[in-house]
Design a protein around this motif. Structure first.
Motif, PDB file in Angstrom:
ATOM      1  N   LYS A  73      22.657  73.753 -48.347  1.00  0.00           N
ATOM      2  CA  LYS A  73      23.602  73.470 -47.362  1.00  0.00           C
ATOM      3  C   LYS A  73      23.161  72.621 -46.270  1.00  0.00           C
ATOM      4  N   ASN A  74      22.000  72.613 -45.991  1.00  0.00           N
ATOM      5  CA  ASN A  74      21.616  71.557 -44.827  1.00  0.00           C
ATOM      6  C   ASN A  74      21.004  70.519 -45.458  1.00  0.00           C
ATOM      7  N   THR A  75      20.148  70.646 -46.429  1.00  0.00           N
ATOM      8  CA  THR A  75      19.454  69.482 -47.193  1.00  0.00           C
ATOM      9  C   THR A  75      20.313  68.458 -47.637  1.00  0.00           C
ATOM     10  N   THR A  76      21.474  68.767 -47.964  1.00  0.00           N
ATOM     11  CA  THR A  76      22.540  67.939 -48.714  1.00  0.00           C
ATOM     12  C   THR A  76      22.725  66.875 -47.736  1.00  0.00           C
ATOM     13  N   PHE A  77      22.951  67.258 -46.592  1.00  0.00           N
ATOM     14  CA  PHE A  77      23.295  66.267 -45.446  1.00  0.00           C
ATOM     15  C   PHE A  77      22.237  65.158 -45.235  1.00  0.00           C
ATOM     16  N   LEU A  78      20.879  65.596 -45.300  1.00  0.00           N
ATOM     17  CA  LEU A  78      19.674  64.641 -45.368  1.00  0.00           C
ATOM     18  C   LEU A  78      19.882  63.796 -46.706  1.00  0.00           C
ATOM     19  N   ALA A  79      20.012  64.433 -47.674  1.00  0.00           N
ATOM     20  CA  ALA A  79      20.410  63.730 -48.997  1.00  0.00           C
ATOM     21  C   ALA A  79      21.284  62.764 -48.995  1.00  0.00           C
ATOM     22  N   VAL A  80      22.467  62.906 -48.550  1.00  0.00           N
ATOM     23  CA  VAL A  80      23.645  61.951 -48.188  1.00  0.00           C
ATOM     24  C   VAL A  80      23.049  60.566 -47.530  1.00  0.00           C
ATOM     25  N   GLY A  81      22.470  61.072 -46.332  1.00  0.00           N
ATOM     26  CA  GLY A  81      21.899  59.976 -45.585  1.00  0.00           C
ATOM     27  C   GLY A  81      20.703  59.060 -46.081  1.00  0.00           C
ATOM     28  N   ALA A  82      20.032  59.962 -46.975  1.00  0.00           N
ATOM     29  CA  ALA A  82      18.931  59.245 -47.557  1.00  0.00           C
ATOM     30  C   ALA A  82      19.622  58.293 -49.034  1.00  0.00           C
ATOM     31  N   ILE A 143      22.171  63.687 -41.061  1.00  0.00           N
ATOM     32  CA  ILE A 143      22.610  62.357 -41.989  1.00  0.00           C
ATOM     33  C   ILE A 143      21.708  61.119 -41.457  1.00  0.00           C
ATOM     34  N   LEU A 144      21.437  61.279 -40.203  1.00  0.00           N
ATOM     35  CA  LEU A 144      20.899  60.006 -39.611  1.00  0.00           C
ATOM     36  C   LEU A 144      19.340  60.149 -40.038  1.00  0.00           C
ATOM     37  N   ILE A 145      18.729  61.342 -40.005  1.00  0.00           N
ATOM     38  CA  ILE A 145      17.530  61.651 -40.294  1.00  0.00           C
ATOM     39  C   ILE A 145      17.377  61.156 -41.787  1.00  0.00           C
ATOM     40  N   GLY A 146      18.297  61.484 -42.523  1.00  0.00           N
ATOM     41  CA  GLY A 146      18.272  61.296 -44.037  1.00  0.00           C
ATOM     42  C   GLY A 146      18.217  59.576 -44.240  1.00  0.00           C
ATOM     43  N   LEU A 147      18.820  58.994 -43.279  1.00  0.00           N
ATOM     44  CA  LEU A 147      19.112  57.659 -43.582  1.00  0.00           C
ATOM     45  C   LEU A 147      17.893  56.870 -43.287  1.00  0.00           C
ATOM     46  N   ILE A 148      17.090  57.215 -42.358  1.00  0.00           N
ATOM     47  CA  ILE A 148      15.689  56.811 -42.056  1.00  0.00           C
ATOM     48  C   ILE A 148      14.819  56.971 -43.081  1.00  0.00           C
ATOM     49  N   LEU A 149      14.750  57.892 -43.496  1.00  0.00           N
ATOM     50  CA  LEU A 149      13.881  58.456 -44.744  1.00  0.00           C
ATOM     51  C   LEU A 149      14.405  57.727 -46.137  1.00  0.00           C
ATOM     52  N   ALA A 179       9.230  73.190 -47.828  1.00  0.00           N
ATOM     53  CA  ALA A 179       9.643  71.598 -47.629  1.00  0.00           C
ATOM     54  C   ALA A 179       9.408  70.737 -48.948  1.00  0.00           C
ATOM     55  N   THR A 180       8.392  70.981 -49.675  1.00  0.00           N
ATOM     56  CA  THR A 180       8.261  70.125 -50.769  1.00  0.00           C
ATOM     57  C   THR A 180       9.440  70.075 -51.807  1.00  0.00           C
ATOM     58  N   GLN A 181       9.847  71.185 -51.978  1.00  0.00           N
ATOM     59  CA  GLN A 181      11.018  71.540 -52.836  1.00  0.00           C
ATOM     60  C   GLN A 181      12.236  70.817 -52.646  1.00  0.00           C
ATOM     61  N   ASN A 182      12.544  70.917 -50.881  1.00  0.00           N
ATOM     62  CA  ASN A 182      13.557  70.159 -50.415  1.00  0.00           C
ATOM     63  C   ASN A 182      13.360  68.908 -50.180  1.00  0.00           C
ATOM     64  N   SER A 183      12.261  68.167 -50.232  1.00  0.00           N
ATOM     65  CA  SER A 183      11.844  66.983 -50.129  1.00  0.00           C
ATOM     66  C   SER A 183      12.068  66.391 -51.480  1.00  0.00           C
ATOM     67  N   LEU A 184      11.847  66.940 -52.700  1.00  0.00           N
ATOM     68  CA  LEU A 184      12.095  66.300 -53.969  1.00  0.00           C
ATOM     69  C   LEU A 184      13.743  66.214 -54.030  1.00  0.00           C
ATOM     70  N   TYR A 185      14.540  66.916 -53.379  1.00  0.00           N
ATOM     71  CA  TYR A 185      16.232  66.963 -53.653  1.00  0.00           C
ATOM     72  C   TYR A 185      16.591  65.724 -52.886  1.00  0.00           C
ATOM     73  N   ILE A 186      15.797  65.648 -51.707  1.00  0.00           N
ATOM     74  CA  ILE A 186      16.210  63.972 -50.932  1.00  0.00           C
ATOM     75  C   ILE A 186      15.957  62.942 -51.665  1.00  0.00           C
ATOM     76  N   VAL A 187      14.686  63.174 -52.105  1.00  0.00           N
ATOM     77  CA  VAL A 187      13.974  61.912 -53.199  1.00  0.00           C
ATOM     78  C   VAL A 187      15.001  61.591 -54.002  1.00  0.00           C
ATOM     79  N   LEU A 188      15.679  62.613 -54.718  1.00  0.00           N
ATOM     80  CA  LEU A 188      16.413  62.470 -55.680  1.00  0.00           C
ATOM     81  C   LEU A 188      17.694  61.563 -55.476  1.00  0.00           C
ATOM     82  N   PHE A 189      18.135  61.911 -54.176  1.00  0.00           N
ATOM     83  CA  PHE A 189      19.190  61.026 -53.971  1.00  0.00           C
ATOM     84  C   PHE A 189      19.013  59.651 -53.487  1.00  0.00           C
ATOM     85  N   SER A 190      17.951  59.704 -52.764  1.00  0.00           N
ATOM     86  CA  SER A 190      17.430  58.132 -52.127  1.00  0.00           C
ATOM     87  C   SER A 190      16.876  57.314 -53.502  1.00  0.00           C
TER      88      SER A 190
END
Length: 262
Positions: A73-82, A143-149, A179-190
């Motif tokens: 739910k929350n990490t997806t917003f980071l992933a979209v920004g990424a 989303i803004l944090i994800g954008l920077i990442l 955090a490590t597993q959620n990070s991989l989720y963000i990395v996938l989108f980016s």
């Protein structure tokens, strides 16, 4: 020999990268840059494809099994920004590389930025117990944090990095393993967005197809081993591995700074 070097580096990088949530690119990219066996642009593309394969495998199995470590739910917003940041970061790198008569010089710039970002993350990780973390719940801020990442990961050609995990520590109060597993989720989108941009604009470099297939395969194997180890270690052990990986990354990048810029 080149194939064997790439396969070994990929396996090790994706094994440790999955445990530490950094993705494999943060080790694959600087290590292969240091060997000089291919151009920086070729290494960046192959590393990106490998990271997509390994994160797809790791994240996919975690989601299919219904494990609760990924906060979709929350990490997806980071992933979209990424993902948006991944496109911007890729364009920023292209502009930077074009400013040098030798495009590989951009590898030195990447190494310098990666060293600085990793050092800052390392210092924060050593002191994170003394720093009060936050709990961001705003989709816009996420989303803004994800954008920077995403911008940082794509510009450096690594997809993600230890700074992803540090951000999840600080802004979302996640413990190391989560955090490590959620990070991989963000990395996938980016990384997927960054690589898609390369493919869409015919920026694919020339390479031996065996390299791509083999690196993706060894990336998946390394990711699976890393994912299994991650389920068997505690947060303290995961933090030690994370810190050790950052020391390794900084050492490699010092070498690359000297090689490309000095």
């Amino acid at each position: 020999m080149i194939l064997l070097i790439c396969y070994f580096v990929t396996f090790f990088a994706c094994w440790i990268g999955t445990i530490c949530g950094m993705g494999g690119g943060i080790i694959i990219k600087p290590v292969l840059d240091a060997t000089g066996i291919m151009t920086v642009s070729t290494i960046t593309f192959l590393s990106g494809c490998t990271v997509i394969a390994m994160t797809c495998w790791s994240v996919g199995k975690t989601l299919i099994r219904g494990e609760s470590v990924i906060d979709v739910k929350n990490t997806t917003f980071l992933a979209v920004g990424a993902a948006i940041g991944g496109i911007v970061g890729k364009e920023l790198y292209s502009v930077t590389a074009a400013r040098f008569s030798n495009p590989d010089t951009a590898g030195g710039v990447q190494a310098a930025f990666l060293f600085a970002a990793t050092l800052a993350t390392f210092i924060y990780t050593l002191n994170k117990d003394k720093i009060k973390s936050k709990q961001v719940d705003s989709p816009v801020v996420s989303i803004l944090i994800g954008l920077i990442l995403g911008v940082l990961g794509a510009f450096l050609g690594i997809g993600g990095g230890p700074f992803n995990v540090a951000v999840l520590y600080y802004f979302f109060s996640m413990q190391t393993k989560k955090a490590t597993q959620n990070s991989l989720y963000i990395v996938l989108f980016s990384q997927a967005a960054s690589t898609f941009k390369t493919v869409a604009f015919n920026g694919i470099p020339d390479f031996d197809i065996r390299l791509l297939i083999g690196m993706m395969l060894f990336g998946i194997i390394g990711s699976e081993i890393g994912r299994r180890i991650n389920t068997r270690i505690n947060d303290r052990q995961a933090t030690y591995l994370f810190e050790g990986a950052m020391i390794l990354i900084m050492g490699i990048n010092i070498y690359n700074i000297i090689k490309f810029l000095i």
